[in-house]
Design a protein around this motif. Structure first.
Motif: not given
Length: 493
Positions: A228-251
Motif C-alpha cells: 500500500a503506497l500513500g501518505l500519513f495523516a491525522k484524522e478524526k474517528v467517530t464511534f457509536t457508543l452502546t447507549d446510542g450516543r456519538k463520540a469522536r477520537l481526534h488526531n
C-alpha cells in the motif's frame, strides 16, 4: 422571556454535549464502543464470490493461512526479535492517552457506557479474517476495514488532492474510497518532521522529501507481496457508543493509500491495525476506553445474520452473555506487534503431552501468539506431532480418507462420530489458567460426512499460533493496561 431563552440555550448545550462526546489527549474514561465483526464468508462483501461448499470454503481459508503463517514466521525471525522490556515501556508511555473532554474542555466523569463495533470476516491472504465498519473524517465517511491483530498501521483506500470538482463530492456517497479533500479534519504529516523520518520508520515511511511541507509518504509492505503506497495523516474517528450516543477520537494516525497491490487488499477498503505498537489503532482507542479491547467470535459456521463484535472498553455495558472469565498474562513487546502468551503445555484426556519447554519460550526460539487473522491453529513440529498422535488414537475406528486438503493431514469419514469419543484438549498457562476449547474447534467440519483435525504445521524455530476457529465461542479481552488476557466461553450474541 430572557430566562426562558436562557433555559432553552442551556438545554441545547446539554443536549449537544450528550450526543457528541469529543476526545482529547490525556483523559482516561469508562466509555467504550462496540463494532460489528463480519466474517469473510458471513456476507457478500464488495461483491465477493462466496464459496459454494464447505470444502471450497475451507480450501480458501487454508490458502490464506499458509501465507499468513509464513508471514508471521518471517516477521518473527531471530534477526527481527529486537524489542525488549524497555521497548515495551516506550510503547505504553508513547500512547498514554487517557483523557476525555468536551469541546469546551470540561471533563466528563462516570459515564458507564461501552462501545462496540460490529465485526465480520474477510478474504485476506496474510492480513486478517474479520471486517469492521469504520467511520472517519468530517463529515463522516463510512468504510469497511480488515481488523488485524498483527498489523501496525490503520490505512484506507484514499484520494488526496482530488481535482474533479463536483465529481469528487459525488463520490463521497459511493463508499470504498476515503475522500481526503472533503474532510475538514484531515491533516498530513510533513516529510521533514522527526516523526516521519524516525518514529514512523517501522511503518515504512519513505526518505524522500521534495520540500519541507510535502506529506510524509509510505510504502507499506506485507510478506505476501501485497503493498500500500500513500501518505500519513491525522484524522478524526467517530464511534457509536452502546447507549446510542456519538463520540469522536481526534488526531488518530491513519494512512491515506492512493495505490494498493496484491490479493490481500482487494476486498476491503483498508486495514485496521490492532497490533501492539506505538501507532496502532488498538492502543489509541483502547487506552481511551480504559486500556482494553476485546472481541467474541461466533461459530464460523453460523448463519449469515449472526454477528460478533469488537469492543473498546468494558464488556459489562454490552448485552454479551458469557461464563466465568479467567485471566492469564498477556506478553507484550517481546514478539513484535503480536499478543503472546506464556504456555506451560498441552494436555489431552488429562495427560500432559511430552513437548519440550523451548517450544513455548517467548524469550527464546518459540512462543505462542493469539491471532484473529489466522483461521486454523498452527503448531511447531515438537508440539504438532504429539498432539496429532494423541487425537488420531481416539479416532482409530474411523476411516482415514487420505484427502489432499492443503496442510490438513488427517481427515476421516465422520459417519457415527460423537464428540464424546474425543478426549478434551486443554492449553495450560504458566500461571495456572487453562483454556478448554470445544471439540468442534479442533475436530472441524470439512464436508458432508467428513471431518479433519484442525491443526497445521508451523515453522520451527518460530511461534505457534492459536487461530480464530480455536477461539470461536469464547470472549477474549486484551487488557493492555494491566498486561493480562481475559477469556470465557460465550455464545458471542
Amino acid at each position: 422571556m430572557v430566562k426562558c431563552r436562557l433555559q432553552r440555550w442551556v438545554f441545547l448545550l446539554v443536549f449537544f454535549f450528550t450526543v457528541f462526546i469529543n476526545f482529547s489527549n490525556g483523559h482516561e474514561i469508562s466509555l467504550g464502543t462496540k463494532l460489528e465483526l463480519i466474517h469473510r464468508h458471513g456476507r457478500n462483501l464488495h461483491n465477493e464470490v462466496q464459496p459454494t461448499s464447505q470444502l471450497e470454503r475451507l480450501t480458501q481459508l487454508l490458502q490464506s493461512d499458509t501465507v499468513r503463517i509464513n508471514a508471521i514466521s518471517q516477521k518473527l525471525s531471530l534477526n527481527h526479535r529486537r524489542r525488549t522490556s524497555t521497548n515495551r515501556r516506550n510503547v505504553q508511555e508513547g500512547t498514554s492517552i487517557y483523557n476525555l473532554a468536551c469541546t469546551n474542555g470540561t471533563r466528563i466523569h462516570n459515564l458507564n457506557v461501552s462501545g462496540e463495533m460490529s465485526m465480520n470476516s474477510g478474504a485476506d491472504f496474510g492480513t486478517g479474517q474479520y471486517f469492521v465498519h469504520f467511520e472517519v473524517g468530517s463529515p463522516v465517511q463510512k468504510l469497511l476495514l480488515i481488523a488485524d491483530t498483527g498489523s501496525d498501521l490503520t490505512w484506507m483506500n484514499c484520494k488526496y488532492r482530488c481535482r474533479g470538482g463536483d465529481k469528487c463530492k459525488r463520490s463521497l456517497n459511493k463508499g470504498g474510497t476515503f475522500q481526503a479533500d472533503i474532510s475538514s479534519s484531515f491533516r498530513t504529516l510533513p516529510c521533514s518532521s522527526r516523526m516521519c523520518r524516525v518514529k514512523l520508520a517501522d511503518l515504512f515511511s519513505l526518505a524522500r522529501c521534495p520540500s519541507a511541507k510535502d506529506p510524509c509518504a509510505y510504502d507499506y509492505r506485507y510478506n505476501d507481496g501485497s503493498s500500500a503506497l500513500g501518505l500519513f495523516a491525522k484524522e478524526k474517528v467517530t464511534f457509536t457508543l452502546t447507549d446510542g450516543r456519538k463520540a469522536r477520537l481526534h488526531n488518530v494516525l491513519v494512512g491515506c493509500s492512493e495505490s494498493t497491490n496484491g490479493p490481500s487488499l482487494q476486498i476491503a477498503d483498508g486495514i485496521m491495525g490492532l497490533g501492539y505498537s506505538n501507532y496502532s489503532f488498538a492502543l489509541r482507542a483502547a487506552k481511551k476506553f480504559g486500556g482494553k479491547f476485546s472481541y467474541c467470535l461466533v461459530d464460523h459456521l453460523s448463519s449469515n445474520n449472526v454477528s460478533s463484535y469488537l469492543i473498546f472498553g468494558s464488556h459489562n455495558d454490552t448485552s454479551l452473555k458469557l461464563n466465568k472469565i479467567r485471566y492469564t498474562e498477556l506478553v507484550l513487546g517481546v514478539l513484535p506487534t503480536f499478543y503472546a502468551l506464556n504456555i506451560r503445555g498441552i494436555s489431552i484426556g488429562g495427560t500432559m503431552l511430552d513437548i519440550p519447554h523451548e517450544v513455548w519460550d517467548v524469550n527464546g526460539l518459540g512462543g505462542t501468539i493469539l491471532d484473529s487473522g489466522t483461521s486454523l491453529t498452527s503448531l511447531v513440529p515438537p508440539a504438532y506431532e504429539p498432539v496429532m498422535a494423541a487425537l488420531k488414537k481416539s479416532l482409530s475406528n474411523f476411516s482415514n480418507l487420505n484427502l489432499d486438503i492443503g496442510q490438513l493431514q488427517y481427515c476421516f469419514n465422520s459417519t457415527g462420530f460423537d464428540e464424546s469419543l474425543v478426549p478434551r484438549l486443554i492449553f495450560h498457562f504458566e500461571d495456572g489458567a487453562r483454556f478448554r476449547p470445544a471439540v468442534k474447534s479442533y475436530v472441524i467440519d470439512v464436508d458432508v460426512g467428513v471431518k479433519c483435525l484442525g491443526f497445521v504445521l508451523a515453522n520451527w524455530p518460530g511461534p505457534s499460533v492459536i487461530g480464530n476457529i480455536m477461539q470461536q465461542n469464547y470472549f477474549w479481552e486484551f487488557d493492555i493496561k494491566n498486561s493480562r488476557l481475559g477469556f470465557g466461553s460465550s455464545t458471542c450474541i
